[in-house]
Design a protein around this motif. Structure first.
Motif, PDB file in Angstrom:
ATOM      1  N   SER A 245       4.503 -30.950 -18.397  1.00  0.00           N
ATOM      2  CA  SER A 245       5.767 -31.044 -19.133  1.00  0.00           C
ATOM      3  C   SER A 245       6.733 -29.958 -18.659  1.00  0.00           C
ATOM      4  N   ALA A 246       6.214 -28.829 -18.196  1.00  0.00           N
ATOM      5  CA  ALA A 246       7.083 -27.774 -17.649  1.00  0.00           C
ATOM      6  C   ALA A 246       7.617 -28.171 -16.278  1.00  0.00           C
ATOM      7  N   ILE A 247       6.754 -28.735 -15.435  1.00  0.00           N
ATOM      8  CA  ILE A 247       7.207 -29.179 -14.106  1.00  0.00           C
ATOM      9  C   ILE A 247       8.305 -30.236 -14.258  1.00  0.00           C
ATOM     10  N   GLY A 248       8.141 -31.091 -15.262  1.00  0.00           N
ATOM     11  CA  GLY A 248       9.069 -32.206 -15.462  1.00  0.00           C
ATOM     12  C   GLY A 248      10.479 -31.791 -15.827  1.00  0.00           C
ATOM     13  N   THR A 249      10.664 -30.525 -16.222  1.00  0.00           N
ATOM     14  CA  THR A 249      12.010 -30.073 -16.586  1.00  0.00           C
ATOM     15  C   THR A 249      12.786 -29.550 -15.376  1.00  0.00           C
ATOM     16  N   THR A 250      12.157 -29.525 -14.198  1.00  0.00           N
ATOM     17  CA  THR A 250      12.813 -28.944 -13.015  1.00  0.00           C
ATOM     18  C   THR A 250      13.491 -30.017 -12.171  1.00  0.00           C
ATOM     19  N   LYS A 251      14.293 -29.538 -11.224  1.00  0.00           N
ATOM     20  CA  LYS A 251      14.969 -30.438 -10.291  1.00  0.00           C
ATOM     21  C   LYS A 251      14.227 -30.526  -8.956  1.00  0.00           C
ATOM     22  N   ALA A 252      13.038 -29.941  -8.884  1.00  0.00           N
ATOM     23  CA  ALA A 252      12.286 -29.920  -7.627  1.00  0.00           C
ATOM     24  C   ALA A 252      11.917 -31.336  -7.172  1.00  0.00           C
ATOM     25  N   ALA A 253      11.706 -31.499  -5.864  1.00  0.00           N
ATOM     26  CA  ALA A 253      11.285 -32.799  -5.332  1.00  0.00           C
ATOM     27  C   ALA A 253       9.816 -33.044  -5.664  1.00  0.00           C
ATOM     28  N   PHE A 254       9.522 -34.124  -6.391  1.00  0.00           N
ATOM     29  CA  PHE A 254       8.138 -34.560  -6.644  1.00  0.00           C
ATOM     30  C   PHE A 254       8.169 -35.918  -7.304  1.00  0.00           C
ATOM     31  N   GLU A 255       7.049 -36.624  -7.240  1.00  0.00           N
ATOM     32  CA  GLU A 255       6.865 -37.864  -7.997  1.00  0.00           C
ATOM     33  C   GLU A 255       5.840 -37.574  -9.087  1.00  0.00           C
ATOM     34  N   PRO A 256       6.160 -37.916 -10.355  1.00  0.00           N
ATOM     35  CA  PRO A 256       5.226 -37.604 -11.446  1.00  0.00           C
ATOM     36  C   PRO A 256       3.806 -38.098 -11.207  1.00  0.00           C
ATOM     37  N   ASP A 257       3.649 -39.247 -10.553  1.00  0.00           N
ATOM     38  CA  ASP A 257       2.291 -39.789 -10.383  1.00  0.00           C
ATOM     39  C   ASP A 257       1.586 -39.245  -9.138  1.00  0.00           C
ATOM     40  N   GLN A 258       2.191 -38.198  -8.530  1.00  0.00           N
ATOM     41  CA  GLN A 258       1.503 -37.556  -7.402  1.00  0.00           C
ATOM     42  C   GLN A 258       1.197 -36.083  -7.675  1.00  0.00           C
ATOM     43  N   LEU A 259       1.472 -35.633  -8.886  1.00  0.00           N
ATOM     44  CA  LEU A 259       1.249 -34.220  -9.220  1.00  0.00           C
ATOM     45  C   LEU A 259      -0.231 -33.930  -9.438  1.00  0.00           C
ATOM     46  N   ASN A 260      -0.688 -32.796  -8.900  1.00  0.00           N
ATOM     47  CA  ASN A 260      -2.061 -32.341  -9.124  1.00  0.00           C
ATOM     48  C   ASN A 260      -2.012 -30.913  -9.660  1.00  0.00           C
ATOM     49  N   VAL A 261      -2.875 -30.619 -10.612  1.00  0.00           N
ATOM     50  CA  VAL A 261      -2.902 -29.270 -11.189  1.00  0.00           C
ATOM     51  C   VAL A 261      -4.347 -28.795 -11.296  1.00  0.00           C
ATOM     52  N   ALA A 262      -4.562 -27.579 -10.787  1.00  0.00           N
ATOM     53  CA  ALA A 262      -5.882 -26.943 -10.957  1.00  0.00           C
ATOM     54  C   ALA A 262      -5.745 -25.723 -11.847  1.00  0.00           C
ATOM     55  N   ILE A 263      -6.702 -25.501 -12.705  1.00  0.00           N
ATOM     56  CA  ILE A 263      -6.785 -24.260 -13.476  1.00  0.00           C
ATOM     57  C   ILE A 263      -8.115 -23.606 -13.108  1.00  0.00           C
ATOM     58  N   ASN A 264      -8.020 -22.376 -12.625  1.00  0.00           N
ATOM     59  CA  ASN A 264      -9.200 -21.671 -12.091  1.00  0.00           C
ATOM     60  C   ASN A 264     -10.000 -22.579 -11.160  1.00  0.00           C
ATOM     61  N   ASP A 265      -9.262 -23.256 -10.263  1.00  0.00           N
ATOM     62  CA  ASP A 265      -9.825 -24.059  -9.167  1.00  0.00           C
ATOM     63  C   ASP A 265     -10.449 -25.392  -9.600  1.00  0.00           C
ATOM     64  N   VAL A 266     -10.362 -25.730 -10.865  1.00  0.00           N
ATOM     65  CA  VAL A 266     -10.826 -27.058 -11.315  1.00  0.00           C
ATOM     66  C   VAL A 266      -9.592 -27.969 -11.407  1.00  0.00           C
ATOM     67  N   TRP A 267      -9.606 -29.064 -10.653  1.00  0.00           N
ATOM     68  CA  TRP A 267      -8.429 -29.948 -10.593  1.00  0.00           C
ATOM     69  C   TRP A 267      -8.413 -30.866 -11.819  1.00  0.00           C
ATOM     70  N   VAL A 268      -7.923 -30.301 -12.923  1.00  0.00           N
ATOM     71  CA  VAL A 268      -7.950 -30.999 -14.212  1.00  0.00           C
ATOM     72  C   VAL A 268      -6.925 -32.126 -14.286  1.00  0.00           C
ATOM     73  N   CYS A 269      -5.935 -32.109 -13.393  1.00  0.00           N
ATOM     74  CA  CYS A 269      -4.950 -33.192 -13.330  1.00  0.00           C
ATOM     75  C   CYS A 269      -4.852 -33.684 -11.901  1.00  0.00           C
ATOM     76  N   LYS A 270      -5.084 -34.978 -11.720  1.00  0.00           N
ATOM     77  CA  LYS A 270      -4.946 -35.584 -10.397  1.00  0.00           C
ATOM     78  C   LYS A 270      -3.994 -36.764 -10.491  1.00  0.00           C
ATOM     79  N   ASN A 271      -3.067 -36.838  -9.536  1.00  0.00           N
ATOM     80  CA  ASN A 271      -2.095 -37.943  -9.490  1.00  0.00           C
ATOM     81  C   ASN A 271      -1.415 -38.151 -10.841  1.00  0.00           C
ATOM     82  N   GLY A 272      -1.056 -37.062 -11.469  1.00  0.00           N
ATOM     83  CA  GLY A 272      -0.290 -37.133 -12.718  1.00  0.00           C
ATOM     84  C   GLY A 272      -1.095 -37.525 -13.938  1.00  0.00           C
ATOM     85  N   GLY A 273      -2.394 -37.724 -13.781  1.00  0.00           N
ATOM     86  CA  GLY A 273      -3.236 -38.136 -14.912  1.00  0.00           C
ATOM     87  C   GLY A 273      -4.493 -37.279 -14.999  1.00  0.00           C
TER      88      GLY A 273
END
Lengths: 384, 384
Positions: free
Chosen positions: A308-336
């Motif tokens: 939800s924080a990334i979504g407030t920016t003007k940076a180039a990205f597609e929501p369904d391609q976002l990946n997020v890791a917390i302490n190296d665990v990829w808890v979010c892949k492809n926006g889900g």
């Protein structure tokens, strides 16, 4: 260590009585040369403290003989009288050091905004500090500039025969636009003002500028780099710049580690961004998200708040391609939903968030803190 | 009150079992016509929940027969399966209401980001809700969309023979870019989709859009306005727009009054700005300053933190012409110390900050909350 690690400098830290607590509150750093080159970067807040307005003018000359720093009062939003007080501070230091003029004296202040400094205590304090100047005074100077800092902060780096040392203070209002609170760096390398300026701007851009503890930019941020040339050595510029960067990065990390009320240091790395600016914008948006900062405090790998924080920016990205890791665990892949969030171990003070924008090859690291009840308590007490 | 204050609407709120607590979690609002005009505004967060993506498409047709709303899960960052679930929700409602198709059914969800909804409970719940539809069901619907809200929120306004009513939920992640969490407004005025859209956009721009409780923009913000035309009256557009604005302002004020962990509601009025955009930028910067929010919590009229927030903006102003009042005491004049801060009485929940930019004649009001230890506690609990 500190500002007296390099040859050609002396320093002092004393209690002038500016703080009601009686703790040290006045520091003096003197460059004995032979060179007196200097560079500085200052807050980009448009409401600038009197000492920032003064020191910006001093630095235009490219020469600084001494720096007077006080805690116990920011001398910001104090009008013409506040500026006169800074001027008088520089005049007094020039007089005490003899053979110099106020135009070579930088001044830095930190503390509460909107109150005048007790000049009847500060001016005599400059005489006391001058009498206490020592080649081993760097530690005491670092202690005298503390406000809510729980520890004093110093760092050192260098090369063959030359040294860069520094001190910093800062624990709140810690989201510099160009620099953070008060930092003085010294070197005995024989580098001119242009070389210092280039190295300092490059260093602060990726160190102090990427600290965002609480999203609040100070009116007093000042980083100074003074060169005495006392080593007689002129390092290769790249090597010198790297030493300056290393000291800035070390001090910046210490600032985050001592931020008011914080229980976690959060390293936010944005990778695969289209541009470095995009990476910084996304990193800063994540760093400033209060809900995420609360979740990290609760050791909750709440990646939805990252998205939800990334979504407030003007940076180039597609929501369904976002990946997020917390302490190296990829808890979010492809926006889900990605890997099991229960795999994330958040017991330790340092927490690493990696945001993969899948939009390019640029990256940036922003350092932040969690949001805690202690932060609220410390900053809701009457004009702390 | 609520969405059944206007003629031509029925509503229900039931416990479908989506929330583990067993509290109400599913609401249904049905427009019985004769008109079924609708307008909507949605979050400007680029990471949008499945129901937002769905309802944006539905609203393009300008007709909405029913709205299904659930708490207990945001259905955001849930990928293609999440979107299928929203589609299935609309299909089920169309089937239960008979004679309609999914393309007329708006869907809204709220709750945790990143988890799929329990469709085995939600779909049967729609049948239960349809059976419970009532012309007096507005209150129950408002209750069923609560998450961390401590009270349900409804409002009503109108003119001769026609009414605008509404309900809202929202207590955190409350800094809408276009709208706030979930809001449904209904009217029996005979207004077409274009008239609704115009009135709704004008209303949200100066009400929900100027709520900034915690700087965090949701993935699910949705505001819908449905018109049944059942009164047979077509009000003058200006009068209608004012009624819509009044209901939105009332609900927006209720959202701030019930924000998670808050102890103060802060009304920030920026006056004498060069442009309205400047006024909004400055107001939002003040609203999001964590240090100031802590100070307000501590009943500390710390105007220095207001100035440091103003200084981070690009708005037109001169630092030495800024004036700031807290609860009508002008504690900062011409960028420096003004009236005695001890005159400021901050005992009450509502705190008024006035920032005078002395740069023009435009103004704006932003509503915010303080930052409290309770906010930290509520948002650091595991995936609350």
């Amino acid at each position: 260590m500190s500002v007296t690690a390099a040859q050609g400098f002396s320093a002092a830290g004393i209690a002038a009585g500016i703080k009601e607590s009686g703790n040290p509150d006045l520091a003096l750093v003197v460059n004995h040369g032979p060179r007196r080159a200097a560079a500085g970067v200052f807050t980009s807040n448009r409401v600038k403290a009197a000492p920032v307005l003064w020191s910006e003018q001093v630095l235009k000359g490219g020469e600084v003989t001494a720096v007077v720093l006080n805690s116990g009062g920011a001398n910001a939003c104090t009008g013409p009288k506040g500026f006169q007080d800074t001027h008088a501070t520089a005049e007094k230091a020039a007089e005490v050091l003899t053979g110099h003029n106020a135009g070579e004296i930088a001044v830095a202040s930190t503390g509460l905004i909107g109150t005048l400094l007790p000049m009847d205590k500060l001016l005599p304090g400059i005489e006391t500090a001058a009498a206490a100047l020592s080649e081993h005074g760097g530690e005491k100077a670092a202690i005298a500039i503390k406000t809510t800092d729980t520890v004093h902060k110093t760092a050192v780096a260098g090369g063959e025969g030359w040294t860069v040392g520094g001190m910093a203070k800062g624990a709140g209002m810690l989201a510099p636009g160009l620099a953070t609170m008060l930092v003085v760096l010294t070197t005995d390398a024989d580098v001119d003002a242009a070389g210092l300026d280039s190295a300092l701007r490059a260093a602060t851009r990726t160190t102090f500028d990427r600290v965002d503890s609480d999203g609040c930019m100070s009116t007093n941020d000042t980083v100074l780099l003074l060169a005495s040339g006392a080593s007689g050595i002129t390092p290769e510029q790249g090597e010198f710049a790297e030493a300056v960067r290393a000291v800035c990065a070390d001090l910046a990390r210490q600032l985050i580690g001592d931020a008011e009320g914080a229980s976690k240091d959060i390293r936010i790395e944005v990778v695969n961004a289209a541009t470095e600016d995009d990476a910084v914008e996304v990193g800063r948006s994540i760093a400033r998200n209060n809900l995420l900062k609360c979740a990290i405090h609760g050791e909750d790998p709440n990646w939805g708040r990252v998205l939800s924080a990334i979504g407030t920016t003007k940076a180039a990205f597609e929501p369904d391609q976002l990946n997020v890791a917390i302490n190296d665990v990829w808890v979010c892949k492809n926006g889900g939903v990605g890997e099991d969030r229960d795999l994330v171990d958040m017991r330790y003070r340092e927490v690493r968030i990696t945001a993969d924008l899948a939009a390019g090859t640029e990256s940036a690291v922003i350092w932040a803190n969690d949001l805690t009840a202690d932060y609220v308590h410390e900053n809701s007490a009457y004009s702390s």
